[in-house]
Design an enzyme around this catalytic site. Structure first.
Site, short mmCIF file in Angstrom:
data_model
loop_
_atom_site.label_atom_id
_atom_site.label_comp_id
_atom_site.label_asym_id
_atom_site.label_seq_id
_atom_site.Cartn_x
_atom_site.Cartn_y
_atom_site.Cartn_z
N ASP A 29 4.84 -10.11 -13.69
CA ASP A 29 4.92 -11.55 -13.79
C ASP A 29 4.68 -12.15 -15.07
O ASP A 29 5.50 -12.87 -15.43
CB ASP A 29 4.06 -12.13 -12.67
CG ASP A 29 4.23 -11.81 -11.32
OD1 ASP A 29 5.53 -10.89 -11.02
OD2 ASP A 29 3.61 -12.24 -10.37
N HIS B 140 3.16 -4.93 -7.50
CA HIS B 140 4.50 -5.46 -8.13
C HIS B 140 4.27 -6.72 -8.81
O HIS B 140 5.27 -7.07 -9.70
CB HIS B 140 5.17 -5.98 -6.94
CG HIS B 140 6.54 -6.65 -7.01
ND1 HIS B 140 7.70 -6.01 -7.92
CD2 HIS B 140 7.03 -8.00 -6.87
CE1 HIS B 140 8.52 -6.99 -7.98
NE2 HIS B 140 8.12 -8.17 -7.44
N CYS B 141 3.03 -7.36 -8.88
CA CYS B 141 2.97 -8.39 -9.45
C CYS B 141 2.26 -8.54 -10.81
O CYS B 141 2.98 -9.00 -12.02
CB CYS B 141 1.94 -9.50 -8.52
SG CYS B 141 2.91 -10.05 -7.00
N ILE B 142 1.23 -8.19 -11.03
CA ILE B 142 0.47 -8.33 -12.32
C ILE B 142 1.31 -7.45 -13.57
O ILE B 142 1.09 -8.21 -14.62
CB ILE B 142 -0.91 -8.04 -12.08
CG1 ILE B 142 -1.82 -8.53 -11.19
CG2 ILE B 142 -1.81 -8.16 -13.44
CD1 ILE B 142 -3.05 -8.44 -10.77
#
Length: 433
Positions: A271, A266-268
């Site tokens: 974001d 979900h992040c890299i």
């Protein structure tokens, strides 16, 4: 900061990859937890003591339920019961790679309709700097008629989950906390002290929001660099993994990052685009970050190109080829498929006429998602079934796999994770991608 004398009653909105581990830490720390989720089936499963996440064992979920310290519900009218509400909902991207704040906005509206004086509201979801103050605060104040910082308290504390990491768990990862004002920060510290060993208080919500963004942008940029070098070194006849292994022997000034078939989780993958979107509002394009995003999002296409080359070397076309993709999860030994490059690889292979199957020991079947609806079931791996495929594409290097058996029986292997590097008798059969 030491714990307060009275155990807090903690509300957690969203019982997924962030919310459920957080609930476990609070319950085990002695706090009482009320978990909210819109998925009735998931709530019933958790209340029955069964974990919906592979890396959270059933016995841990059963433990927090059996002690009476946890209860899950879909009844949002109960949002006024806990002392605090920790928001752990998705923050995806739109098709135009702009922040999709729908889940956060809707959650804040629901909270505003049900909240009471004295509560603390904390956003844990990754987002752009300014979200807490500029987006959440007006919704909460308008919907509740209460004043932030006086009638209720507001803070931001980014999640730092790393599913499958055996060295850290939610409670042992230092936690950044930023408050709207000093009373908000103090209350947040007091409550989080029941679940987290080390807190890192910062001077504002914006600093905490930016800290999370920079952590993942750092990884995104460095992964993009090694992905680009992988393509360059392949053209030069140099193994990028060998280069990285040699470089990381330097005891200072170098941190190893590894290439792959694309970014997942979900992040890299998400974001950095939140930050570039925010930067445009200030009239400052972030060319470096955007370039890294372009390189990483292009990696599935590179893997498809290498697969076509590998098949061609065996006098086969990709159109009509039978291809087995190993691994749907975005990284090894977990069951998380969020933003997984495997999903895009399967779709691209299908678009080119390939007949695609997959195996993942942690994901028995696919389900409809925002972008993909593959409608597939995991195929059991045997020596005979491997021989029936024109190629095996290793997309996720699960420890569960017997790579020697796989390469011994496969006609062709496309390895995106360097999983077959030290196997015997694989030189002519394995293509790195």
């Amino acid at each position: 900061m030491s714990k307060s004398d009275k155990a807090p009653y903690v509300g957690i909105v969203g019982l997924g990859y962030v919310g459920l581990p957080l609930a476990r830490e609070f319950a085990e720390g002695g706090a009482n937890v009320l978990g909210f989720d819109v998925n009735q089936q998931s709530v019933e499963r958790i209340n029955a003591g069964s974990s919906p996440l592979k890396h959270i064992p059933n016995e841990q979920v059963a433990g927090m339920v059996d002690t009476g310290r946890f209860e899950g519900t879909t009844d949002m009218s109960r949002l006024n019961e806990p002392d605090c509400l920790l928001i752990c909902v998705p923050t995806p991207l739109t098709e135009n790679r702009e922040p999709d704040m729908t889940y956060v906005e809707n959650t804040c509206r629901t909270i505003a309709e049900n909240m009471r004086k004295g509560q603390l509201i904390v956003l844990e979801s990754t987002t752009y700097p300014g979200t807490t103050r500029e987006l959440m605060l007006p919704i909460l104040e308008h919907g509740s008629g209460l004043t932030a910082g006086e009638d209720f308290f507001l803070a931001y504390s980014p999640e730092r989950e790393d599913p499958g990491n055996k060295s850290f768990r939610t409670g042992t990862i230092p936690k950044v906390v930023g408050g709207l004002n000093k009373p908000s920060l103090k209350m947040a510290e007091q409550i989080y002290s029941w679940a987290i060993e080390q807190l890192v208080p910062v001077e504002s919500c914006e600093v905490a929001e930016a800290a999370k963004i920079i952590e993942n942008t750092y990884r995104c940029i460095n992964i993009a660099m090694v992905n680009e070098l992988k393509m360059l070194f392949d053209r030069m006849g140099i193994d990028v993994w060998s280069v990285i292994n040699a470089a990381k022997t330097k005891p200072f000034g170098f941190q190893a990052f590894y290439p792959g078939p694309g970014l997942g989780g979900h992040c890299i993958p998400i974001d950095p685009f939140y930050l570039t979107w925010r930067a445009r509002q200030y009239g400052l394009p972030t060319k470096f970050i955007e370039l890294a995003g372009e390189i990483n999002t292009s990696m599935p296409e590179y893997v498809i190109h290498r697969t076509m080359e590998a098949l061609n070397s065996h006098k086969k076309a990709i159109n009509g080829a039978k291809i087995l993709v190993l691994g749907l999860a975005y990284k090894k030994d977990i069951d998380d498929v969020r933003e997984s490059p495997s999903l895009e690889l399967i779709e691209r292979l299908r678009d080119k006429g390939a007949k695609v199957s997959y195996n993942d020991p942690y994901i028995p079947e696919t389900w409809k998602q925002r972008k993909y609806d593959l409608r597939m079931k995991s195929k059991k791996i045997t020596a005979n079934m491997l021989k029936g495929f024109d190629a095996v594409l290793i997309a996720t290097d699960h420890s569960h796999y017997d790579y020697q058996m796989i390469t011994d029986n496969a006609q062709l292997v496309i390895d995106t994770r360097n999983a077959c590097d030290r196997l015997r008798g694989t030189k002519k059969k394995v293509w790195k991608a």
